[in-house]
Write a protein that holds these residues in place. Structure first.
Motif, mmCIF file in Angstrom:
data_model
loop_
_atom_site.group_PDB
_atom_site.id
_atom_site.type_symbol
_atom_site.label_atom_id
_atom_site.label_comp_id
_atom_site.label_asym_id
_atom_site.label_seq_id
_atom_site.Cartn_x
_atom_site.Cartn_y
_atom_site.Cartn_z
ATOM 1 N N SER A 171 3.948 -2.155 -0.190
ATOM 2 C CA SER A 171 4.555 -1.956 -1.496
ATOM 3 C C SER A 171 3.911 -2.825 -2.570
ATOM 4 O O SER A 171 4.171 -2.643 -3.747
ATOM 5 C CB SER A 171 6.061 -2.240 -1.434
ATOM 6 N N SER A 172 3.049 -3.768 -2.169
ATOM 7 C CA SER A 172 2.421 -4.657 -3.142
ATOM 8 C C SER A 172 1.081 -4.115 -3.668
ATOM 9 O O SER A 172 0.483 -4.710 -4.550
ATOM 10 C CB SER A 172 2.210 -6.044 -2.536
ATOM 11 N N TRP A 173 0.598 -3.015 -3.130
ATOM 12 C CA TRP A 173 -0.673 -2.453 -3.597
ATOM 13 C C TRP A 173 -0.519 -1.961 -5.031
ATOM 14 O O TRP A 173 0.446 -1.279 -5.363
ATOM 15 C CB TRP A 173 -1.125 -1.311 -2.690
ATOM 16 N N LEU A 174 -1.487 -2.272 -5.868
ATOM 17 C CA LEU A 174 -1.437 -1.879 -7.274
ATOM 18 C C LEU A 174 -2.012 -0.496 -7.526
ATOM 19 O O LEU A 174 -1.529 0.244 -8.360
ATOM 20 C CB LEU A 174 -2.206 -2.896 -8.129
ATOM 21 N N HIS A 175 -3.083 -0.179 -6.827
ATOM 22 C CA HIS A 175 -3.802 1.063 -7.088
ATOM 23 C C HIS A 175 -4.152 1.742 -5.780
ATOM 24 O O HIS A 175 -4.316 1.090 -4.756
ATOM 25 C CB HIS A 175 -5.093 0.781 -7.861
ATOM 26 N N LYS A 176 -4.314 3.052 -5.837
ATOM 27 C CA LYS A 176 -4.698 3.818 -4.675
ATOM 28 C C LYS A 176 -5.584 4.967 -5.132
ATOM 29 O O LYS A 176 -5.358 5.543 -6.194
ATOM 30 C CB LYS A 176 -3.450 4.369 -3.980
ATOM 31 N N CYS B 10 -16.249 -2.149 -8.818
ATOM 32 C CA CYS B 10 -15.208 -3.103 -8.401
ATOM 33 C C CYS B 10 -15.426 -4.470 -9.039
ATOM 34 O O CYS B 10 -14.494 -5.076 -9.571
ATOM 35 C CB CYS B 10 -15.205 -3.255 -6.881
ATOM 36 N N HIS C 41 -14.709 -4.548 -12.801
ATOM 37 C CA HIS C 41 -13.275 -4.623 -13.076
ATOM 38 C C HIS C 41 -12.800 -6.077 -12.991
ATOM 39 O O HIS C 41 -12.107 -6.575 -13.886
ATOM 40 C CB HIS C 41 -12.521 -3.746 -12.065
ATOM 41 N N GLU D 104 -11.642 -8.718 -16.160
ATOM 42 C CA GLU D 104 -10.381 -9.448 -16.086
ATOM 43 C C GLU D 104 -10.625 -10.955 -16.222
ATOM 44 O O GLU D 104 -9.935 -11.640 -16.978
ATOM 45 C CB GLU D 104 -9.687 -9.143 -14.764
#
Length: 141
Positions: free
Chosen positions: A5-10, A55, A58, A62
């Motif tokens: 549930s902690s994954w931000l993106h898929k 990757c 990105h 940030e």
């Protein structure tokens, strides 16, 4: 690995029939084939270089946001090389560099270090990623 549930993106991609595409349609391209070397299309090393550059870019953008207001000038260049070990398995060597306009050497070094720590495939830690390969269920074939 983190809680699912902690994954931000898929994202999901499929390679078949000489093409690769993401399920959302954001990427669609022909692929080179080891069975038909004369065919044109993206090679595995091109895809690796593009994926690593994307990757790391990105993460670098940030990280740059904490160092400068010129984060839009961040550029990442990645080079991927594939080789074969004596037993026939592929090995990959990826080298990446980060640049950003207007930063001092110290700021750029700080940016590179921070981005490399954010990136799940960092240069100093091979334990932050895992690949699981399993057979797919036959979809009625």
């Amino acid at each position: 690995m983190p809680d699912p549930s902690s994954w931000l993106h898929k994202a999901t991609a499929t390679a078949a029939g000489g093409h690769v595409r993401t399920d959302d349609g954001g990427l669609s391209s022909t692929l080179a084939s080891p069975l038909a070397p004369h065919c044109t299309g993206l090679t595995p090393e091109q895809l690796l270089a593009a994926a690593f550059a994307s990757c790391l870019h990105h993460a670098a953008v940030e990280a740059a946001g904490e160092i400068t207001d010129e984060a839009h000038t961040v550029q990442v260049r990645a080079e991927a090389r594939l080789g074969r070990d004596d037993d026939g398995r592929y090995r990959a060597d990826v080298r990446a560099s980060i640049s950003s306009a207007g930063l001092s050497r110290q700021q750029l070094a700080q940016l590179v270090e921070h981005a490399d720590r954010l990136w799940p495939f960092s240069s100093g830690d091979s334990t932050r990623h895992r690949l699981t390969v399993t057979p797919a269920e036959n979809g009625g074939r």
